[in-house]
Design a protein around this motif. Structure first.
Motif, short mmCIF file in Angstrom:
data_model
loop_
_atom_site.label_atom_id
_atom_site.label_comp_id
_atom_site.label_asym_id
_atom_site.label_seq_id
_atom_site.Cartn_x
_atom_site.Cartn_y
_atom_site.Cartn_z
N LYS A 278 -27.59 -19.53 14.70
CA LYS A 278 -27.67 -19.55 16.16
C LYS A 278 -28.77 -20.51 16.61
N GLU A 279 -28.50 -21.22 17.69
CA GLU A 279 -29.50 -22.09 18.30
C GLU A 279 -29.29 -22.06 19.82
N TYR A 280 -30.30 -22.53 20.55
CA TYR A 280 -30.26 -22.45 22.01
C TYR A 280 -30.40 -23.85 22.62
N LEU A 281 -29.56 -24.12 23.61
CA LEU A 281 -29.59 -25.39 24.32
C LEU A 281 -30.00 -25.13 25.77
N LEU A 282 -31.11 -25.72 26.20
CA LEU A 282 -31.60 -25.51 27.56
C LEU A 282 -31.40 -26.77 28.40
N PHE A 283 -31.00 -26.59 29.66
CA PHE A 283 -30.71 -27.70 30.55
C PHE A 283 -31.58 -27.64 31.80
N ARG A 284 -32.06 -28.81 32.24
CA ARG A 284 -32.91 -28.88 33.42
C ARG A 284 -32.17 -28.52 34.70
N GLY A 285 -30.90 -28.91 34.79
CA GLY A 285 -30.13 -28.58 35.98
C GLY A 285 -30.10 -29.67 37.03
N GLY A 403 -33.57 -28.32 22.66
CA GLY A 403 -32.97 -27.51 21.62
C GLY A 403 -33.98 -26.58 20.96
N LEU A 404 -33.64 -25.30 20.91
CA LEU A 404 -34.53 -24.30 20.34
C LEU A 404 -33.90 -23.66 19.11
N THR A 405 -34.71 -23.39 18.10
CA THR A 405 -34.24 -22.66 16.93
C THR A 405 -34.16 -21.17 17.26
N ALA A 406 -33.78 -20.38 16.28
CA ALA A 406 -33.52 -18.96 16.54
C ALA A 406 -34.75 -18.19 17.00
N ASP A 407 -35.95 -18.72 16.73
CA ASP A 407 -37.15 -18.03 17.20
C ASP A 407 -37.70 -18.61 18.50
N GLY A 408 -36.99 -19.61 19.05
CA GLY A 408 -37.40 -20.21 20.31
C GLY A 408 -38.22 -21.47 20.17
N SER A 409 -38.48 -21.94 18.96
CA SER A 409 -39.28 -23.15 18.75
C SER A 409 -38.49 -24.39 19.15
N PRO A 410 -39.08 -25.32 19.92
CA PRO A 410 -38.40 -26.59 20.22
C PRO A 410 -38.29 -27.44 18.96
N ASN A 411 -37.08 -27.76 18.56
CA ASN A 411 -36.87 -28.51 17.33
C ASN A 411 -37.48 -29.90 17.39
#
Length: 446
Positions: A278-285, A403-411
């Motif tokens: 799992k990974e997280y993708l954040l967008f500015r909007g 992009g964040l790893t499973a612990d929330g760290s910015p890759n």
């Protein structure tokens, strides 16, 4: 919201898994189309570390772009303001750059304006823009050169998912500037030629290190152009050594390309079970990014939802500078050759974009033990966006995802640290290569 990546290419990326690695990344230029599910990263990788790529833009050959100098000081000013506003509202790594490099890019606007307005020619204006973007220290952020422009036209053409990208590349001022031709170029092709007895293509090299015990496979690029070409050769070699206890995979110097390369040609062949990831993708909007994200199918999940995800290393700007996020999961359908041994993945600081995504996946899932040095980062993301400057027609390439790893760290900030850190420099004599020897040492200890 979650997105699952299957080993059915149509499901994964509608023909491209683009992060577009560093194909055509000549000192400051790296290209990379996608991320959540697929990316041809901007390229195949030039063997330049991401940080160096961002920090040292290459000189602009006179033949690279239209050499005609037509821009006025006012037009250069307008183009810079346009670029600045797009980045200000959509670019994801301003705070990462402050923490990692001590650079407050937005605060240096006046300095940058003076720099571009005083350039005597259009090509020097182009070079100044690349120097300014280099202060962002991101290998996916640069002005397109002609080769990469032609490459983008080729990979995006006719694919409805990437229509927003194609529309920009076909604008009149852009085609005039880059001298569009119908025969698209393919960047990043290697010129090394045959080097050893088992070279299967210009992109692959494999050999038996110790008969019956250890085998070695090197992949120079995950470029889209190599994905189908290399598949059969990789499958044949892996089938040949399936009973070996040790396999060393070498992606040192691999700047990325297409996630689908490593998913289908490597992971699917070397595992008989699904590996949760799992990974997280954040967008500015920002307004500019909206049609691109809609085309790629990213949902609008308010960033407030991250509070429920329990991410201990979530960066402070996540909840203030970003409006939405996307949970990306991989579900790669195994197509195993029967290999049951240990896998060691050799990495270095040039591993970037979609090769970085392989490194993060391999370490997070336990697919492989990583050996070498910290990677280049920015492997969790989506196809970079592009924007045409209104007067010059120069095209800006930039990432849109934190992009964040499973612990929330910015890759892009923390990269991927190997399990065993050693000198990652390559040596033509494999028995003198420290990373290979470390992998063999670890294998022997088991």
């Amino acid at each position: 919201m979650q997105k699952t990546i299957h080993s059915n290419r149509a499901t994964v990326c509608s023909s491209l898994i683009l992060l577009l690695a560093l194909t055509g990344c000549n000192g400051g230029n790296s290209g990379n189309p996608d991320g959540a599910a697929a990316y041809p990263d901007s390229g195949s990788g030039s063997g330049t570390a991401a940080a160096e790529v961002a920090a040292t833009p290459s000189a602009v050959p006179a033949t690279a772009l239209s050499a005609e100098s037509t821009l006025t000081r006012e037009q250069k000013h307008e183009d810079f303001e346009y670029m600045y506003k797009i980045l200000q509202e959509n670019y994801p790594f301003f705070e990462v750059n402050k923490r990692a490099n001590g650079v407050d890019w937005l605060a240096d606007k006046d300095k940058y304006l003076e720099k571009v307005e005083e350039t005597p020619t259009d090509l020097q204006f182009y070079g100044a823009l690349n120097e300014i973007l280099a202060d962002l220290h991101n290998g996916h952020t640069y002005m397109l050169e002609r080769e990469m422009y032609q490459y983008y036209r080729q990979i995006f053409d006719g694919n409805p998912v990437y229509k927003p990208w194609s529309d920009i590349l076909e604008q009149k001022q852009v085609k005039d500037r880059y001298g569009a031709v119908e025969a698209a170029a393919t960047p990043g092709e290697s010129s090394r030629g045959s080097q050893a007895e088992l070279t299967q293509s210009l992109n692959l090299f494999h050999r038996i290190l110790e008969p019956g015990k250890s085998a070695y496979l090197q992949v120079e690029s995950f470029g889209t152009e190599y994905t189908e070409q290399d598949g059969p050769a990789i499958a044949d070699f892996l089938s040949e050594i399936k009973d070996y206890p040790t396999l060393i995979l070498d992606i040192r110097g691999n700047g990325g390309g297409d996630q689908w390369y490593w998913m289908s040609n490597i992971v699917a062949k070397l595992t008989d079970k699904k590996l949760p990831y799992k990974e997280y993708l954040l967008f500015r909007g920002g307004d500019y990014e909206q049609p691109f994200l809609a085309s790629r199918g990213f949902g609008e999940v308010p960033v407030k939802g991250l509070e429920q995800e329990k991410l201990p290393k979530l960066p402070p700007e996540a909840m203030t500078d970003f409006k939405s996020y996307f949970v990306n999961t991989y579900d790669i359908t195994p197509d195993p050759v029967g290999f049951k041994g240990e896998i060691y993945l050799l990495v270095d600081r040039n591993v970037y974009s979609s090769s970085e995504s392989f490194a993060t996946f391999a370490k997070s899932t336990g697919f492989a033990t990583l050996v070498g040095e910290k990677t280049g980062g920015d492997g969790i993301g989506a196809t970079p966006l592009i924007a045409a400057l209104p007067n010059s027609g120069f095209v800006l390439n930039f990432p849109v995802v934190l992009g964040l790893t499973a612990d929330g760290s910015p890759n892009d900030e923390f990269k991927t640290l190997p399990d065993a850190v050693v000198n990652a420099g390559k040596n033509r004599e494999w028995h003198k290569d420290e990373a290979i020897q470390k992998a063999l040492e670890l294998a022997a200890s088991k």
